[in-house]
Design an enzyme around this catalytic site. Structure first.
Site, PDB file in Angstrom:
ATOM      1  N   HIS A  15      -0.301 -49.939 100.630  1.00 50.81           N
ATOM      2  CA  HIS A  15       1.107 -49.686 100.653  1.00 50.81           C
ATOM      3  C   HIS A  15       1.995 -49.683  99.086  1.00 50.81           C
ATOM      4  O   HIS A  15       2.078 -48.973  98.803  1.00 50.81           O
ATOM      5  CB  HIS A  15       2.577 -49.890 101.293  1.00 50.81           C
ATOM      6  CG  HIS A  15       1.862 -49.428 103.416  1.00 50.81           C
ATOM      7  ND1 HIS A  15       1.511 -48.236 103.655  1.00 50.81           N
ATOM      8  CD2 HIS A  15       1.924 -50.401 104.578  1.00 50.81           C
ATOM      9  CE1 HIS A  15       1.118 -48.346 104.805  1.00 50.81           C
ATOM     10  NE2 HIS A  15       1.330 -49.181 105.111  1.00 50.81           N
ATOM     11  N   LYS A  66       7.699 -40.276 102.384  1.00 53.94           N
ATOM     12  CA  LYS A  66       9.007 -41.154 102.257  1.00 53.94           C
ATOM     13  C   LYS A  66       9.879 -40.319 101.494  1.00 53.94           C
ATOM     14  O   LYS A  66       9.557 -40.075 100.125  1.00 53.94           O
ATOM     15  CB  LYS A  66       9.271 -42.678 102.406  1.00 53.94           C
ATOM     16  CG  LYS A  66       8.346 -42.779 103.938  1.00 53.94           C
ATOM     17  CD  LYS A  66       8.631 -45.191 102.806  1.00 53.94           C
ATOM     18  CE  LYS A  66       8.348 -45.522 104.021  1.00 53.94           C
ATOM     19  NZ  LYS A  66       9.374 -45.806 105.787  1.00 53.94           N
TER      20      LYS A  66
END
Length: 458
Positions: free
Chosen positions: A229, A171
């Site tokens: 994550h 990201k």
């Protein structure tokens, strides 16, 4: 150079939602093109799989498929078979028709219980020199499972050919953490317990678990989000400056952070963690049934849909700073961000209310960055007001999954986790899971569409 991509589990949810759309912009970036081979036990043929690929990746202009997508679809091959059968794997690898040293990516888009059987089957296959194996999360169900899978993969391939992927690391905002910290003299000197009061790493979702309830009931929020994550995001926030952004240097710094995270004991689990699951409510005007009533859910398992964990990184830089990691489903709003809260100023020189704490907010979706500061007010020049310096970051091209796939094809391991990272993640999380199973932290409830479990007093 032609690249091959073999997707095991090619008709699954992960492939349809992320891998195939991610390929749309990757195709023109691969010299010589990309040959896609789908493998599953579904009753399909080449044409059926081509139709599926076209549906998921096609971008239309004047009603015609994008030429890059057409080129990809023309090279699609379907292999019907058992993904744990060595002969199926041999057939799929041969169908890529790449040279022995060219990149050939074997993507395990499968339930994690199949990872080890597939790796064992690969041991009976003559593997090309350019093979890379991609393993999605969760990487094992516990520390012992992660160690066993790492050992099996290590016997098969060198570490730089193994990709334990985490698309969060692709990201834009996450990658910008490296630039913000290590390319700006103004910020890094403040990046320590001397100036930082706390760090929040949050991934709240309005989506409920109903569609994936049978899978989710074997996982839960802590395993599904925090163990991989959010811990990966923690490493980027808390790492020491690397000597370079080369894969080995970054991986070393990330492992250092995880090894420094204090192992939770029962007392700290009771004080610093929360678990909850949603009951019936309403999200964005849509009625949502209780998680426990969803098909495939065993209410007695007490699987959480909300997990909140405060961790401490015992290093000179971060001693005493709480890192709060939180993820939940069926909440009132989507909130996906990293929040760095700075300490109060050491002396108040303005009358009235104390200045608000400065904050740096990094939003993950959409990608934004904002800095919260205090300035003199417009009405009374000696009163304080808060201003927000906010910027929207450019959208990625390709998408995070496209970035990830391109990195694997190029042999760049920076968007994946090393063996030690996966094991250290379980070393941190497993004691929490054990304590929860022993009833150390009660399973709370929150209505779907709320902000989560009610805040504790004090």
């Amino acid at each position: 150079m032609t690249a091959g991509l073999v997707v095991l589990g090619a008709t699954g949810d992960l492939t349809a939602r992320y891998i195939l759309p991610g390929l749309a912009r990757v195709e023109p970036m691969v010299d010589g093109g990309l040959r896609l081979v789908g493998v599953a036990n579904d009753d399909l043929d080449d044409d059926g799989f081509r139709a599926l690929v076209l549906e998921k990746v096609a971008y239309h202009a004047d009603g015609e498929p994008d030429p890059d997508v057409t080129a990809l679809v023309d090279r699609v091959v379907w292999v019907h078979g058992d993904v744990t059968d060595p002969q199926t794997l041999r057939t799929a690898i041969a169908a890529c028709e790449v040279q022995d040293a060219d990149p050939l990516v074997l993507y395990l888009a499968l339930p994690h219980v199949l990872f080890l059987p597939v790796v064992h089957a690969l041991a009976d296959v003559d593997l090309p020199d350019g093979l890379r194996v991609v393993v999605e999360k969760p990487f094992g169900e516990d520390l012992a499972g992660a160690v066993e899978l790492n050992a099996a993969l290590g016997e098969l391939l060198p570490e730089d050919k193994i990709f334990r992927v985490d698309h969060f690391l692709a990201k834009q905002t996450v990658l910008n953490l490296l630039g913000l910290r290590f390319a700006n003299r103004v910020l890094e000197p403040l990046w320590s317990s001397t100036h930082v009061a706390s760090v929040d790493i949050v991934f709240d979702e309005t989506v409920d678990a109903q569609a994936r309830a049978s899978y989710y009931d074997r996982s839960g929020a802590l395993r599904d989000m925090v163990q991989n994550h959010l811990l990966q995001l923690l490493t980027y926030v808390a790492m020491e400056p690397p000597t370079s952004v080369a894969p080995a240097d970054l991986a070393s710094r990330k492992v250092d952070v995880l090894r420094a995270v204090r192992t939770p004991d029962h007392e700290s689990v009771a004080r610093w963690t929360r678990r909850a699951r949603y009951v019936a409510g309403e999200v964005d005007g849509r009625p949502v049934d209780a998680y426990a009533a969803a098909p495939g859910v065993d209410p007695d398992r007490e699987v959480e849909t909300y997990a909140e964990v405060t961790l401490f990184v015992d290093t000179w830089r971060w001693s005493g700073v709480p890192f709060r990691l939180r993820s939940g489903k069926a909440l009132s709003a989507s909130r996906r961000e990293i929040v760095v809260r700075f300490r109060e100023v050491p002396l108040r020189v303005f009358d009235g209310a104390a200045p608000t704490r400065n904050e740096l907010r990094l939003q993950l979706d959409p990608d934004r960055m904002s800095l919260h500061l205090n300035v003199n007010g417009i009405g009374d020049p000696f009163a304080l007001e808060k201003v927000v310096l906010d910027t929207e970051l450019a959208r990625q091209d390709p998408t995070p999954y496209g970035q990830l796939l391109l990195a694997v094809i190029e042999g760049d391991t920076r968007l994946s986790a090393r063996a030690a990272e996966a094991e250290e993640g379980w070393r941190i999380v497993e004691p929490i899971l054990d304590a929860w199973a022993a009833g150390v932290a009660p399973l709370e409830e929150y209505p779907a569409g709320s902000d989560g479990p009610r805040r504790r007093a004090g």
